[in-house]
Design an enzyme around this catalytic site. Structure first.
Site, PDB file in Angstrom:
ATOM      1  N   ALA A   2      29.271  80.760  29.219  1.00 17.47           N
ATOM      2  CA  ALA A   2      29.978  79.582  28.719  1.00 17.47           C
ATOM      3  C   ALA A   2      29.005  78.487  28.271  1.00 17.47           C
ATOM      4  CB  ALA A   2      30.920  79.055  29.784  1.00 17.47           C
ATOM      5  N   HIS A   3      29.553  77.422  27.761  1.00 17.12           N
ATOM      6  CA  HIS A   3      28.730  76.327  27.237  1.00 17.12           C
ATOM      7  C   HIS A   3      27.856  75.688  28.314  1.00 17.12           C
ATOM      8  CE1 HIS A   3      32.503  73.453  27.475  1.00 17.12           C
ATOM      9  NE2 HIS A   3      32.389  74.208  28.539  1.00 17.12           N
ATOM     10  N   ASN A   4      26.629  75.389  27.905  1.00 16.20           N
ATOM     11  CA  ASN A   4      25.670  74.685  28.758  1.00 16.20           C
ATOM     12  C   ASN A   4      25.165  75.487  29.951  1.00 16.20           C
ATOM     13  OD1 ASN A   4      27.714  72.264  27.688  1.00 16.20           O
ATOM     14  ND2 ASN A   4      25.524  71.926  27.435  1.00 16.20           N
ATOM     15  N   GLN A  50      32.270  70.741  19.970  1.00 22.28           N
ATOM     16  CA  GLN A  50      31.074  71.141  20.710  1.00 22.28           C
ATOM     17  C   GLN A  50      29.849  70.887  19.828  1.00 22.28           C
ATOM     18  OE1 GLN A  50      31.497  72.775  24.129  1.00 22.28           O
ATOM     19  NE2 GLN A  50      33.271  71.471  23.719  1.00 22.28           N
TER      20      GLN A  50
END
Lengths: 356, 356, 356
Positions: free
Chosen positions: A241-243, A200
């Site tokens: 979560a991511h993004n 990531q």
């Protein structure tokens, strides 16, 4: 730690309220109507608390003008338009504040890190390469500020917080104990029956005046960043979560989870334990009631809900049996067929002059 | 920390792709199509990203042969069958890696513990009696490795992780910040109106290539062990109770909980916030969509779902009123009765030559 | 750490059971029927485990009198009324206990804190001003005991626990790793489009014999306290918001969340992942099955449930389509209308002597 008492006059002035009663009345604390002692101030948050207010031992009551007129039992008041807001302001007056400055001898700080002289760094804090900690920021014991993380001014970072992934934190941000910011997102490419980890490479950007509760997980982005805009408030045990992108002044209650790459608008309220699927877009001013399940984008502001509500368990089991049949029952046709059949019967009846 | 740039030629070779364009093009990073600069490489994950790809400033695009033909706007490509997999591979090239080796002076390590010379042990890590830490394993600051815990090779254990209960961790395992492995299971015997704690004598066994997110709780078994097989991946804030067994390559998304003694098969996917009751058996290749509620064993592979979906709240409230009536409505009979009634009406009508 | 073996005679005496077989049989451990070796003791928890018991290699079986009569395959027994309870008691005999006493040299303890001579304080523990730690209490490494916190006797506080907000913890309380007690509640006053933080002036009070799992968040009250009464047991990843009151001996399973100011009665059981809204009152002896959603007070003891259960996904999608229509279908009228129509048809038919 500081704790002192105030006069009614001082407190009325602090909340820009009108003083009624003895200006020199001493107030040593803020309490609920029920628990207040004769040295404490309390507030009446609307008519429904009138009875409790009448019975309260509080030395001073914060009230609206209307309420004051009804509280002939009491002598000292601060009259304001919004007693709840005045109460919120006074909580800061009576809060026991830590006012330490400096770096505890046991903190491990990389020589390249820039720590403000007015910051406090607690015992066993570890701060990595090229980190920045701003003025008047307070970092409690055992926090881990990993390489490249930057924290603004007047922040409060509680014990056992982990901030990693080159996250950037704005000013006046509060992050409560044991929360993790910037850990790697859950990104894997399936290939030949196995999961291949996607490193990531993004980060986390947190704006100003953001509040994050305890035991939260906010992951760093896969390529771009995970973003919380200014004024966002987040309760405990929340997964971001991511993004994910959370818009200004949105509030997220405990145990809610937001899956990857979803965008939440401004001024939204997500109540407790909501689940929002990934890659969705939720517009501004959306309210989700508790345990809402969102699997599609929401393009219209408004209030949304999910779930069956609560049933006595026997009733619930019988309901679930019917629910399993529902897919094969043409609900909307049934009523139409009933109407149609009724018409035909009436026609038969009238033909034969039955039933009048 | 290491960060460098690569030539297109080097990157194409790393992902076994075909190079189109200038082999010596310098690439300093990997980015999304939207955010990529003219020094970065990006990837096109299918036709739906074609428009974004056409507009991207990326120096190099990773594409399929079909996509490449349509991207006349760009000059440099790596052509592969699976651009997403190639992207996943390249993330590792551009990841900033920590390469420390050795034991920080502040780590507390019991003399009986065996720590590989190639491991890294961070500040304030505590490692107990008879622990083992394998080659090239990286243990971040403040981690607690309790007595008898064994950790394999090439593992990454992030800050504030607690591993206890004599857990055994395989090779190439990643455990993210503030996760707890091996804490005691929730086992109590009710007796005379009180809860009597059952000491948990089992442990946790985690296979190779397992990934566990942040703020997870994986409890040790009551008598036997809690087991995660090779290749299992787990997101954040996941609860895995005592004596759960998770099969190979199963993926568990954030906020899911699996209650005690349940067995999950191989190659399953549990999306976010699923709840699986205790003492169940879920077969291989089962997918649960988000927020699924599992109260019975699943013997057939397939995809399963729960929940009502999302409603505008007024609509939801009216739906719930009906749902409460559903148990007493004989749904399947209604249609049969309608059919039967219709037949009788038609018979009446034909008898009297009504309506033709 | 201590681990030893016992004779059958010793174990029978410990659980007040009747010994059948060789009193001097050596028992070195407690195990499940399936995994037990010929040096271990196991227990038979009812008739459904009879087959497993017959096949078990265990040296000794804990059984009821009825079961013993059927287990002619084995020679050594402890006969009791409640084998599960006897098993629970014996887990404590075979548990590997830490028996350290004293304060590790790396602990940071404020001079004003009062720590019992019989307590154990682990490495890198930080204990603040005016804290109290009682006799035989065990505080594991990296715990943070913030200013003014008091902890009773015989408690176990695991690694990375944060206790703050002047919380008061009773005797014989177990708090597992990475849990946060006393962090500030999620209290904000909305004003002019922004969230204004309400400093949380209350605390947390935890009674005796309480058990709290790992990664839990229990917030301190806004004005009054958050309270867990004696005998409450709480699993992992549980959220208990400010001013919640949990009654005696109530059990709360993993991933459950209770919103602010809600009162839960005595002897309740909240299964996993339940969500209880704020400002509700739940009476004594209420059981909520897993994933229950509680939005109204519960005034009657009993068992309650929520949710749709699990569907094959195709079936689920078709069900959801119908569920969206349900609000506009007058379910209870349909059956009445059918009955009414049937009566009228019968009348028509009998008038014309049709169908007999």
């Amino acid at each position: 730690m500081i704790q002192r008492s105030y006069t009614l006059k001082e407190l009325a002035s602090l909340v820009h309220g009108e003083l009624i009663g003895q200006p020199e009345t001493k107030v040593s604390g803020l309490s609920s109507l029920e628990q207040a002692t004769s040295q404490q101030i309390s507030f009446v948050n609307g008519d429904k608390y009138l009875e409790q207010a009448l019975a309260s031992k509080a030395a001073v009551l914060i009230v609206t003008r209307d309420l004051q007129a009804q509280l002939t039992t009491h002598q000292n008041f601060i009259v304001v338009e919004n007693p709840y807001l005045a109460f919120a302001m006074l909580t800061h007056v009576f809060e026991i504040k830590k006012i330490d400055v400096g770096i505890e001898s046991t903190a491990q700080i990389h020589p390249s890190a820039m720590i403000s002289d007015t910051a406090y760094i607690g015992h066993y804090v570890v701060i990595g390469e090229n980190c920045v900690v701003g003025d008047h920021t307070f970092i409690e014991s055992h926090a881990k500020i990993d390489d490249g993380v930057e924290i603004g001014q007047k922040c409060f970072i509680d014990s056992h917080v982990t901030i990693t992934g080159f996250s950037k934190i704005g000013n006046n941000v509060r992050i409560h104990a044991n929360t993790v910011i910037g850990s790697e997102g859950f990104g894997f490419a399936p290939y030949q029956g196995k999961w291949h980890r996607i490193a990531q490479l993004g980060s986390v950007k947190i704006g100003n005046n953001v509040r994050i509760g305890s035991n939260c997980s906010i992951d760093r982005g896969a390529l771009d960043d995970t973003i919380l805009e200014d004024g966002v408030i987040v309760d405990n045990l929340v997964q971001i979560a991511h993004n994910v992108h959370v818009g200004e002044n949105t509030a997220i209650a405990a145990k809610t989870g937001i899956a990857g790459s979803t965008t939440i608008g401004k001024n939204c309220i997500l109540a407790g334990a909501c689940g929002v699927a990934g890659h969705l877009k939720i517009t501004d001013n959306v309210t989700l009631t508790g345990m809402s399940m969102v699997t599609k984008s929401i393009f219209e502001s408004g209030t949304y809900s999910s779930g069956t509500g609560l049933f006595e368990s026997g009733h619930w089991r019988r309901t679930i049996v019917r629910l399993r049949q529902l897919a094969d029952v043409p609900l909307t046709q049934i009523v139409k067929r009933l109407d149609h059949i009724q018409t035909r019967i009436e026609s038969l009846e009238s033909t034969f002059n039955m039933r009048k």
